[in-house]
Design a protein around this motif. Structure first.
Motif, PDB file in Angstrom:
ATOM      1  N   ASP A   1       0.825  -1.207   0.000  1.00 15.11           N
ATOM      2  CA  ASP A   1       0.000   0.000   0.000  1.00 15.11           C
ATOM      3  C   ASP A   1       0.865   1.266   0.000  1.00 15.11           C
ATOM      4  OD1 ASP A   1       0.872   0.385   2.613  1.00 15.11           O
ATOM      5  OD2 ASP A   1      -1.054  -0.026   3.545  1.00 15.11           O
ATOM      6  N   GLY A   2       0.216   2.412  -0.147  1.00 10.35           N
ATOM      7  CA  GLY A   2       0.942   3.675  -0.231  1.00 10.35           C
ATOM      8  C   GLY A   2       1.667   4.042   1.041  1.00 10.35           C
ATOM      9  N   TYR A   3       1.078   3.699   2.200  1.00 11.69           N
ATOM     10  CA  TYR A   3       1.738   3.985   3.468  1.00 11.69           C
ATOM     11  C   TYR A   3       3.082   3.256   3.553  1.00 11.69           C
ATOM     12  CZ  TYR A   3      -2.934   5.441   5.091  1.00 11.69           C
ATOM     13  OH  TYR A   3      -4.137   6.047   5.243  1.00 11.69           O
ATOM     14  N   THR A   4       3.066   1.975   3.179  1.00  9.87           N
ATOM     15  CA  THR A   4       4.283   1.175   3.257  1.00  9.87           C
ATOM     16  C   THR A   4       5.309   1.650   2.243  1.00  9.87           C
ATOM     17  OG1 THR A   4       2.944  -0.701   3.991  1.00  9.87           O
ATOM     18  CG2 THR A   4       5.178  -1.192   3.236  1.00  9.87           C
ATOM     19  N   LEU A   5       4.846   2.047   1.058  1.00 10.51           N
ATOM     20  CA  LEU A   5       5.756   2.611   0.054  1.00 10.51           C
ATOM     21  C   LEU A   5       6.483   3.825   0.625  1.00 10.51           C
ATOM     22  CD1 LEU A   5       6.917   2.891  -2.819  1.00 10.51           C
ATOM     23  CD2 LEU A   5       4.840   4.190  -3.417  1.00 10.51           C
ATOM     24  N   VAL A   6       5.741   4.717   1.283  1.00 15.21           N
ATOM     25  CA  VAL A   6       6.358   5.909   1.881  1.00 15.21           C
ATOM     26  C   VAL A   6       7.375   5.503   2.950  1.00 15.21           C
ATOM     27  CG1 VAL A   6       5.950   7.980   3.261  1.00 15.21           C
ATOM     28  CG2 VAL A   6       4.376   7.398   1.421  1.00 15.21           C
ATOM     29  N   THR A   7       6.981   4.592   3.824  1.00 18.99           N
ATOM     30  CA  THR A   7       7.862   4.153   4.909  1.00 18.99           C
ATOM     31  C   THR A   7       9.171   3.587   4.358  1.00 18.99           C
ATOM     32  OG1 THR A   7       5.942   3.639   6.289  1.00 18.99           O
ATOM     33  CG2 THR A   7       8.025   2.643   6.932  1.00 18.99           C
ATOM     34  N   ARG A   8       9.072   2.757   3.322  1.00 15.44           N
ATOM     35  CA  ARG A   8      10.269   2.153   2.716  1.00 15.44           C
ATOM     36  C   ARG A   8      11.144   3.216   2.065  1.00 15.44           C
ATOM     37  NH1 ARG A   8       9.244  -3.352   1.301  1.00 15.44           N
ATOM     38  NH2 ARG A   8       8.097  -4.277   3.052  1.00 15.44           N
ATOM     39  N   CYS A   9      10.517   4.166   1.372  1.00 17.08           N
ATOM     40  CA  CYS A   9      11.286   5.218   0.695  1.00 17.08           C
ATOM     41  C   CYS A   9      12.023   6.092   1.707  1.00 17.08           C
ATOM     42  CB  CYS A   9      10.368   6.075  -0.164  1.00 17.08           C
ATOM     43  SG  CYS A   9       9.786   5.262  -1.677  1.00 17.08           S
ATOM     44  N   LYS A  10      11.333   6.484   2.766  1.00 14.74           N
ATOM     45  CA  LYS A  10      11.941   7.395   3.738  1.00 14.74           C
ATOM     46  C   LYS A  10      13.053   6.720   4.537  1.00 14.74           C
ATOM     47  CE  LYS A  10       9.380  10.842   2.507  1.00 14.74           C
ATOM     48  NZ  LYS A  10       9.979  11.946   1.720  1.00 14.74           N
TER      49      LYS A  10
END
Length: 309
Positions: free
Chosen positions: A247-256
């Protein structure tokens, strides 16, 4: 059923853990369907419906609920199945949802239960299903296939959104310097991808499209494998929240958490507008949030982000 959704607003602990809760329901027959609980405001026994002259066949009428007049869409009819017979309306249910800043009710035969799941268990529709299929994802629960319907596609047919950027915004974009890097757009709905791509193209942006967070992360890793940073290749990322596999939340977490990706500006662009809590965005470290879908608002926000970068 009365208390099945009482704890919707207590479910924010799922954010950033690649988890979701699905409300399972039935249309005609034994097939199970699912919808994210975060999009559900309420589930009710179908009330008395008032007809709307000249409305589309799939709109069975309007219901007056808590001071609001809400259109009721027969979800079975909207995906090409037989509708619920008039004599069965009183024993049916409506799922009140908020998508794209609008409230609507979906008429269903019955509501089953809520399941806590991992997005990795939610898979894209089978290849070869065709571009006209009304699914964004599928999963299995108790060895039974559960189909997750592309509600944005249905709503774009029942009540189309304006997708064009106004001339004033287009003119403003023409004043900006050329040579901008592309925008990465991540969304599992083909309708939503088309809407955002059309908006960004109108203001002169190149667009890279990916269908889910997993695909997006793979692309970002690929373009930075030479030691460069994502900001060398992209102006920003616009990502949906609800997507199969990641999901988008996890994508953000991984990117950051990745040094080569952490400086990339990420906007979450989601139809989770009603019960959506902006604290969730802050929790995962996203740079911005916008509720779908206003082409002018999105275009202006993207120009503002790029101009201050």
């Amino acid at each position: 059923m009365a208390g099945v959704l009482d704890s919707v607003n207590q479910r924010t602990q799922l954010v950033g853990q690649n988890r979701l809760e699905l409300l399972l329901f039935r249309l005609r027959g034994r097939q199970l369907y699912g919808i994210n609980v975060f999009k559900v405001k309420e589930v009710l026994q179908c009330p008395k419906l008032s007809s709307i002259p000249n409305s589309k066949t799939v709109v069975r009428g309007v219901a007056h609920i808590r001071g609001e007049t809400i259109p009721i869409i027969d979800l079975a009819m909207s995906i090409g199945l037989p509708g619920i017979p008039q004599e069965e309306l009183a024993s049916s249910f409506i799922i009140i949802t908020e998508y794209n800043r609008k409230t609507q009710g979906f008429l269903v035969v019955g509501v089953d239960r809520i399941m806590n799941m991992n997005w990795e268990e939610i898979l894209p529709p089978p290849k070869g299903a065709g571009k006209d299929v009304y699914l964004t994802a599928v999963t299995k629960i108790d060895d039974k296939l559960v189909e997750i319907i592309d509600v944005e596609k249905i709503l774009s047919e029942v009540s189309p959104l304006r997708e064009d950027v106004t001339e004033a915004i287009v003119s403003k974009s023409a004043e900006r310097a050329p040579g901008l890097r592309p925008v990465l757009v991540v969304d599992d709905s083909s309708v939503a991808r088309r809407q955002v791509e059309r908006c960004l193209t109108a203001i002169g942006m190149d667009v890279v499209l990916r269908n889910d967070g997993k695909q997006a992360l793979e692309y970002l890793k690929e373009i930075t494998q030479d030691g460069s940073k994502a900001t060398d290749h992209l102006e920003l990322v616009i990502s949906d929240v609800e997507m199969p596999e990641m999901d988008g939340y996890t994508l953000v977490t991984r990117c950051k958490a990745d040094p080569s990706l952490k400086d990339l500006y990420i906007m979450l662009h989601t139809s989770l507008s009603g019960v959506f809590n902006k604290a969730m965005v802050q929790k995962v470290g996203a740079d911005d949030f916008m509720a779908k879908f206003s082409p002018d608002e999105l275009a202006e926000r993207v120009m503002e982000i790029i101009d201050r970068e």
